[in-house]
Scaffold this active site. Structure first.
Site, PDB file in Angstrom:
ATOM      1  N   LYS A  97       0.754  -1.330  -0.108  1.00 14.39           N
ATOM      2  CA  LYS A  97       0.066   0.152   0.051  1.00 14.39           C
ATOM      3  C   LYS A  97       0.671   1.047  -0.120  1.00 14.39           C
ATOM      4  O   LYS A  97       1.871   1.202   0.798  1.00 14.39           O
ATOM      5  CB  LYS A  97      -0.688  -0.046   1.274  1.00 14.39           C
ATOM      6  CG  LYS A  97      -2.003  -1.014   1.145  1.00 14.39           C
ATOM      7  CD  LYS A  97      -3.052  -0.729   2.283  1.00 14.39           C
ATOM      8  CE  LYS A  97      -2.579  -1.109   3.612  1.00 14.39           C
ATOM      9  NZ  LYS A  97      -3.531  -0.891   4.688  1.00 14.39           N
TER      10      LYS A  97
ATOM     11  N   GLU B 285      -5.459  -3.604  10.466  1.00 15.34           N
ATOM     12  CA  GLU B 285      -6.069  -2.416  10.623  1.00 15.34           C
ATOM     13  C   GLU B 285      -6.510  -2.283  12.178  1.00 15.34           C
ATOM     14  O   GLU B 285      -7.212  -1.384  12.611  1.00 15.34           O
ATOM     15  CB  GLU B 285      -7.305  -1.969   9.690  1.00 15.34           C
ATOM     16  CG  GLU B 285      -6.854  -1.887   8.355  1.00 15.34           C
ATOM     17  CD  GLU B 285      -6.324  -0.358   8.113  1.00 15.34           C
ATOM     18  OE1 GLU B 285      -7.051   0.482   8.468  1.00 15.34           O
ATOM     19  OE2 GLU B 285      -5.257  -0.192   7.430  1.00 15.34           O
TER      20      GLU B 285
HETATM   21  N1  LIG Z   1       0.861   0.220   4.498  1.00 13.34           N
HETATM   22  C1  LIG Z   1       1.696   1.393   4.596  1.00 13.34           C
HETATM   23  O1  LIG Z   1       2.073   1.881   3.557  1.00 13.34           O
HETATM   24  C2  LIG Z   1       1.849   2.004   6.256  1.00 13.34           C
HETATM   25  C3  LIG Z   1       2.115   1.288   7.296  1.00 13.34           C
HETATM   26  C4  LIG Z   1       2.440   2.065   8.351  1.00 13.34           C
HETATM   27  C5  LIG Z   1       2.493   3.103   8.506  1.00 13.34           C
HETATM   28  N2  LIG Z   1       2.430   3.805   7.202  1.00 13.34           N
HETATM   29  C6  LIG Z   1       2.755   5.423   7.159  1.00 13.34           C
HETATM   30  O2  LIG Z   1       3.931   5.575   7.674  1.00 13.34           O
HETATM   31  C7  LIG Z   1       3.764   7.024   8.305  1.00 13.34           C
HETATM   32  C8  LIG Z   1       4.522   7.047   9.661  1.00 13.34           C
HETATM   33  O3  LIG Z   1       5.966   6.532   9.538  1.00 13.34           O
HETATM   34  P1  LIG Z   1       6.869   7.055  10.398  1.00 13.34           P
HETATM   35  O4  LIG Z   1       6.753   6.886  11.708  1.00 13.34           O
HETATM   36  O5  LIG Z   1       8.284   6.206  10.034  1.00 13.34           O
HETATM   37  O6  LIG Z   1       6.996   8.390  10.037  1.00 13.34           O
HETATM   38  P2  LIG Z   1       8.252   9.384   9.412  1.00 13.34           P
HETATM   39  O7  LIG Z   1       8.762   8.819   8.129  1.00 13.34           O
HETATM   40  O8  LIG Z   1       7.819  10.761   9.342  1.00 13.34           O
HETATM   41  O9  LIG Z   1       9.443   9.318  10.482  1.00 13.34           O
HETATM   42  C9  LIG Z   1       9.385   9.870  11.969  1.00 13.34           C
HETATM   43  C10 LIG Z   1      10.381  10.927  12.238  1.00 13.34           C
HETATM   44  O10 LIG Z   1      11.468   9.713  12.452  1.00 13.34           O
HETATM   45  C11 LIG Z   1      12.718  10.702  11.852  1.00 13.34           C
HETATM   46  N3  LIG Z   1      13.648   9.674  11.427  1.00 13.34           N
HETATM   47  C12 LIG Z   1      13.493   8.667  10.490  1.00 13.34           C
HETATM   48  N4  LIG Z   1      14.721   7.779  10.386  1.00 13.34           N
HETATM   49  C13 LIG Z   1      15.345   8.036  11.751  1.00 13.34           C
HETATM   50  C14 LIG Z   1      16.591   7.849  12.234  1.00 13.34           C
HETATM   51  N5  LIG Z   1      17.027   6.528  11.692  1.00 13.34           N
HETATM   52  N6  LIG Z   1      16.993   8.407  13.369  1.00 13.34           N
HETATM   53  C15 LIG Z   1      16.464   9.552  13.974  1.00 13.34           C
HETATM   54  N7  LIG Z   1      15.335  10.001  13.422  1.00 13.34           N
HETATM   55  C16 LIG Z   1      14.750   9.226  12.257  1.00 13.34           C
HETATM   56  C17 LIG Z   1      11.830  11.361  10.902  1.00 13.34           C
HETATM   57  O11 LIG Z   1      12.857  12.416  10.211  1.00 13.34           O
HETATM   58  C18 LIG Z   1      10.775  11.772  11.299  1.00 13.34           C
HETATM   59  O12 LIG Z   1      10.789  12.933  11.934  1.00 13.34           O
HETATM   60  C19 LIG Z   1       2.348   7.357   8.169  1.00 13.34           C
HETATM   61  O13 LIG Z   1       2.188   8.196   7.213  1.00 13.34           O
HETATM   62  C20 LIG Z   1       1.425   6.140   8.036  1.00 13.34           C
HETATM   63  O14 LIG Z   1       0.448   6.439   7.240  1.00 13.34           O
HETATM   64  C21 LIG Z   1       2.362   3.295   5.891  1.00 13.34           C
END
Ligand SMILES: NC(=O)c1ccc[n+]([C@@H]2O[C@H](COP(=O)([O-])OP(=O)(O)OC[C@H]3O[C@@H](n4cnc5c(N)ncnc54)[C@H](O)[C@@H]3O)[C@@H](O)[C@H]2O)c1
Length: 394
Positions: free
Chosen positions: A155, A257
């Site tokens: 997705k 979900e």
């Molecule tokens: N099926 C799917 O595609 C699916 C599943 C789960 C989540 N998501 C999506 O993913 C998003 C959330 O992902 P996330 O939590 O990774 O968010 P993100 O990509 O915004 O990362 C979160 C924070 O961590 C920081 N960061 C990233 N890697 C780092 C590292 N190694 N060290 C320090 N900081 C770091 C980033 O700069 C950001 O501030 C949401 O938009 C959600 O809808 C999608």
């Protein structure tokens, strides 16, 4: 799922390769500790004429030097980066990236690299699906959410002004490469965010992993390579158990979900109230799981002990057990109405399709469609109950 692990020497850790099967799609997931050189070696084999790296400024500053010089030795590199945050997941941002990738002379031999968390991952997924109707995509996840959750899904979605992940498609990567070392720089809050999804998988899909999860949580030191490797292994196992036969996550895999209906609404409502200070995705999902547990209990399905198990795990993850800050129940309900699972079940007034458990790993609904209609009034009761009561286990 076929899983192969091979030992690698001289890299301070093992190099694991697991084949992930999602419906008819299969791709390799490579991971290890301190394995960036090996990742670059694999990327060289792609024969890309150019790399488009979608990332954010934090990841770029922390880990760009591990990857970019080696990539530039292989082919020209265009870096698309932004201040981090969910705001990136917009149509205008995607449109800008498509234009910039084409402006940088991307061709059908170009490889898009999603380098970062789930946000750049989703944007890169859509970008690669759109350019020339599809160019190769590789994930190098750097958050626990991305490594343990989003890259194990096809997705790819961005947000509309009405709600999360309303605009998107399904797209498969060529491969996923995780260097666990990069995850160790995550702030505690982000680290836990991915662990919340891992906890969701344990509660809803693989309760046999709960003792292991409790051990990791009790040990503290979540960002040790050993803890992260265990969590990654378990996440791949649990998630592929339900996606192997359900590419689009529209049948059995809807269990993923769990916690998401109210969780997404709380996440979005909090962003509107507190911007980037709001709850992380995982924290919101963890909160959504206790809302789901309370609704199930109120229906006479889930035992009190099972609700308490939910609360204990959510508390150990450091996620909230009541609505955060100034958020009201109405703030949440106004977003929940637009949940993206509407349409899976025949519409009923003031109700939305919801994943509920009757017990650990025991889904309500049917095996092929684990959804039941939940009335907005039930969600209201659960949220008001949580705001009023202490956690039942305390
Ligand atoms: N099926 C799917 O595609 C699916 C599943 C789960 C989540 N998501 C999506 O993913 C998003 C959330 O992902 P996330 O939590 O990774 O968010 P993100 O990509 O915004 O990362 C979160 C924070 O961590 C920081 N960061 C990233 N890697 C780092 C590292 N190694 N060290 C320090 N900081 C770091 C980033 O700069 C950001 O501030 C949401 O938009 C959600 O809808 C999608």
């Amino acid at each position: 799922m076929v899983s192969v692990s091979e030992a690698a020497t001289g890299m301070g850790g093992n190099w694991h390769v697991r084949k992930v099967r999602i419906g008819e799609v299969e791709f390799p997931y490579h991971y290890g500790v301190d394995c960036t050189d090996r990742i670059l070696g694999e990327l060289a084999d792609l024969g890309a004429d150019r790399f488009i790296v979608v990332t954010d400024d934090t990841v770029l500053a922390l880990h760009g030097e591990r990857i970019l010089p080696g990539l530039r030795a292989l082919a020209p590199v265009e870096v698309l980066s932004q201040q981090p945050g969910e705001h990136m997941k917009s149509l205008s941002q995607l449109s800008d990236y498509v234009e910039r990738a084409l402006g940088a002379h991307a061709t059908r031999s170009t490889v898009v690299i999603a380098f970062g968390g789930g946000v750049p991952g989703n944007l890169a997924g859509l970008l690669s699906a759109l350019i020339f109707r599809g160019v190769r995509l590789v994930h190098i996840p750097t958050t626990t959410v991305a490594a343990m959750d989003s890259v194990l899904s096809l997705k790819q979605a961005i947000n509309s002004s009405l709600g999360k992940n309303h605009i998107g498609t399904y797209y498969s990567p060529e491969a996923v490469y995780t260097d666990i070392r990069m995850l160790t720089t995550l702030p505690e809050r982000e680290l836990r965010s991915g662990l919340c999804e891992a906890a969701k998988n344990c509660l809803a899909i693989a309760p046999d992993a709960l003792p292991g999860l409790r051990k990791v949580l009790a040990n503290g030191g979540l960002n040790t390579p050993d803890s992260l490797l265990w969590l990654l292994d378990e996440s791949i196992r649990a998630k592929t158990m339900v996606t192997a036969q359900d590419t689009r996550e529209q049948r059995a895999a809807l269990v993923l979900e769990y916690g998401h209906t109210t969780g997404h609404a709380v996440e979005l409502a909090d962003q509107r109230l507190r911007g980037s200070e709001g709850l992380s995705h995982g924290e919101a999902i963890a909160f959504g799981m206790i809302v789901a547990a309370r609704i199930s209990h109120a229906r006479g399905w889930m035992s009190r002990e099972c609700v308490i198990q939910h609360e204990e795990i959510v508390a150990a993850l450091g996620a909230p057990q009541r609505l955060p800050g100034k958020m009201t129940v109405d703030d949440v309900l106004s977003v929940v109405r637009d949940d993206n699972k509407r349409g899976y079940l025949p519409a009923e007034p003031d109700s939305i399709p919801y994943v509920l458990l009757k017990g650990l790993g025991d889904l309500a609904g049917t095996e092929n469609l684990p959804l039941v209609q939940v009335k907005l009034a039930e969600i209201r009761d659960a949220l008001e109950g949580l705001n009023r009561d202490n956690a039942w286990g305390s």
